[in-house]
Design a protein around this motif. Structure first.
Motif, PDB file in Angstrom:
ATOM      1  N   GLU A  53       0.892  -1.182  -0.028  1.00 48.90           N
ATOM      2  CA  GLU A  53      -0.041  -0.021  -0.071  1.00 48.90           C
ATOM      3  C   GLU A  53       0.928   1.151  -0.002  1.00 48.90           C
ATOM      4  O   GLU A  53       0.572   2.177  -0.743  1.00 48.90           O
ATOM      5  CB  GLU A  53      -0.985   0.016   1.214  1.00 48.90           C
ATOM      6  CG  GLU A  53      -1.894   1.038   1.211  1.00 48.90           C
ATOM      7  CD  GLU A  53      -2.797   1.084   0.186  1.00 48.90           C
ATOM      8  OE1 GLU A  53      -3.222   2.183  -0.468  1.00 48.90           O
ATOM      9  OE2 GLU A  53      -3.146   0.157  -0.453  1.00 48.90           O
ATOM     10  N   GLN A  54       1.854   1.090   0.828  1.00 47.36           N
ATOM     11  CA  GLN A  54       2.941   2.373   0.802  1.00 47.36           C
ATOM     12  C   GLN A  54       3.423   2.688  -0.506  1.00 47.36           C
ATOM     13  O   GLN A  54       3.603   3.722  -0.859  1.00 47.36           O
ATOM     14  CB  GLN A  54       4.176   1.996   1.850  1.00 47.36           C
ATOM     15  CG  GLN A  54       3.693   2.333   3.220  1.00 47.36           C
ATOM     16  CD  GLN A  54       4.884   2.112   3.950  1.00 47.36           C
ATOM     17  OE1 GLN A  54       5.715   1.462   3.783  1.00 47.36           O
ATOM     18  NE2 GLN A  54       4.678   2.715   5.470  1.00 47.36           N
ATOM     19  N   GLN A  78       0.869   3.974  -2.987  1.00 44.37           N
ATOM     20  CA  GLN A  78       0.427   5.548  -2.694  1.00 44.37           C
ATOM     21  C   GLN A  78       1.676   6.448  -3.199  1.00 44.37           C
ATOM     22  O   GLN A  78       1.534   7.463  -3.740  1.00 44.37           O
ATOM     23  CB  GLN A  78       0.322   5.687  -1.179  1.00 44.37           C
ATOM     24  CG  GLN A  78      -1.042   5.230  -0.791  1.00 44.37           C
ATOM     25  CD  GLN A  78      -1.408   5.156   0.804  1.00 44.37           C
ATOM     26  OE1 GLN A  78      -0.250   6.086   1.513  1.00 44.37           O
ATOM     27  NE2 GLN A  78      -2.231   4.936   1.293  1.00 44.37           N
ATOM     28  N   SER A 120       1.383   9.190  -6.023  1.00 45.43           N
ATOM     29  CA  SER A 120       1.780  10.624  -5.877  1.00 45.43           C
ATOM     30  C   SER A 120       2.369  10.943  -7.156  1.00 45.43           C
ATOM     31  O   SER A 120       2.183  11.790  -7.693  1.00 45.43           O
ATOM     32  CB  SER A 120       2.318  10.781  -4.740  1.00 45.43           C
ATOM     33  OG  SER A 120       1.329  10.322  -3.691  1.00 45.43           O
ATOM     34  N   ASP A 155      -4.710   1.912  -7.742  1.00 52.50           N
ATOM     35  CA  ASP A 155      -5.618   2.945  -7.140  1.00 52.50           C
ATOM     36  C   ASP A 155      -5.799   3.991  -8.453  1.00 52.50           C
ATOM     37  O   ASP A 155      -5.384   3.880  -9.407  1.00 52.50           O
ATOM     38  CB  ASP A 155      -4.608   3.922  -6.054  1.00 52.50           C
ATOM     39  CG  ASP A 155      -4.145   3.082  -4.856  1.00 52.50           C
ATOM     40  OD1 ASP A 155      -5.007   2.244  -4.491  1.00 52.50           O
ATOM     41  OD2 ASP A 155      -3.247   3.207  -4.537  1.00 52.50           O
TER      42      ASP A 155
END
Length: 200
Positions: A97-98, A101, A105, A184
């Protein structure tokens, strides 16, 4: 002979369970190696994208020197994205997940940068810019392919450790279900890098 029969049966069952367990263990290790190999290809694809950014920024700064805030956001997003490394033998949902993300970005910052480029026709006409953008487009496609292949490599592993009776051995050996790389919003809609070239 009769008094030894229960011991012989127990010994046969124990040997059978041992053989089944060792075969299961080796199969899981093989699947984990496949996952690790594919994850390294995912990271390599993202690294290629990151490596292209300095060239893109260098060309852009000559034409869009007043866009420092956008440039800064891209540089910061790149720094964060490259700082997150995952040990392929320990891909936990939290670490994945990190990583997602940070890469999301990066994608978002690049989308803003591409929007800026639309205001500079001279930049879009630059041959070096076009060359970098074409390379970037190829890298984005490779990222998609490698992510999909990574997800595909997860399926046989998860099937192996979750089906009965393998799930019993999995709990003994500490093997758990692995997470897929689900896109995502910022990742699944990677910027159309060549769009600005086609509009030129």
């Amino acid at each position: 002979m009769k008094k030894w029969l229960p011991l012989i049966i127990i010994a046969i069952i124990a040997i059978g369970l041992y053989m089944k367990g060792s075969g299961f263990y080796n199969s899981v290790i093989e699947e984990e190696e496949n996952i690790s190999e594919q994850w390294s290809k995912v990271e390599s694809a993202y690294q290629l994208r990151s490596d292209l950014i300095p060239n893109l920024m260098k060309i852009a700064e000559r034409y869009a020197e007043y866009e420092q805030e956008t440039f800064k956001s891209v540089i910061e997003a790149r720094s964060k994205a490259t700082s997150i490394q995952i040990d392929p033998s320990n891909i936990t949902p939290e670490k994945l997940e990190q990583f997602k993300q940070a890469q999301g970005s990066m994608t978002s910052a690049l989308s803003r940068l591409l929007a800026v480029f639309e205001r500079y026709p001279d930049l879009k006409a630059n041959e070096n810019y076009k060359e970098v953008m074409n390379s970037y487009d190829r890298v984005e496609k490779r990222i998609k392919v490698e992510r999909d292949r990574f997800n595909e490599s997860i399926t046989p592993y998860n099937n192996l450790v979750r089906k009965f009776p393998n799930n019993l051995y999995a709990s003994i050996f500490g093997f758990e279900k692995k997470s897929r790389f689900d896109g995502d919003e910022g990742i699944e809609n990677a910027p159309d890098i060549n769009d600005s070239i086609r509009k030129n």
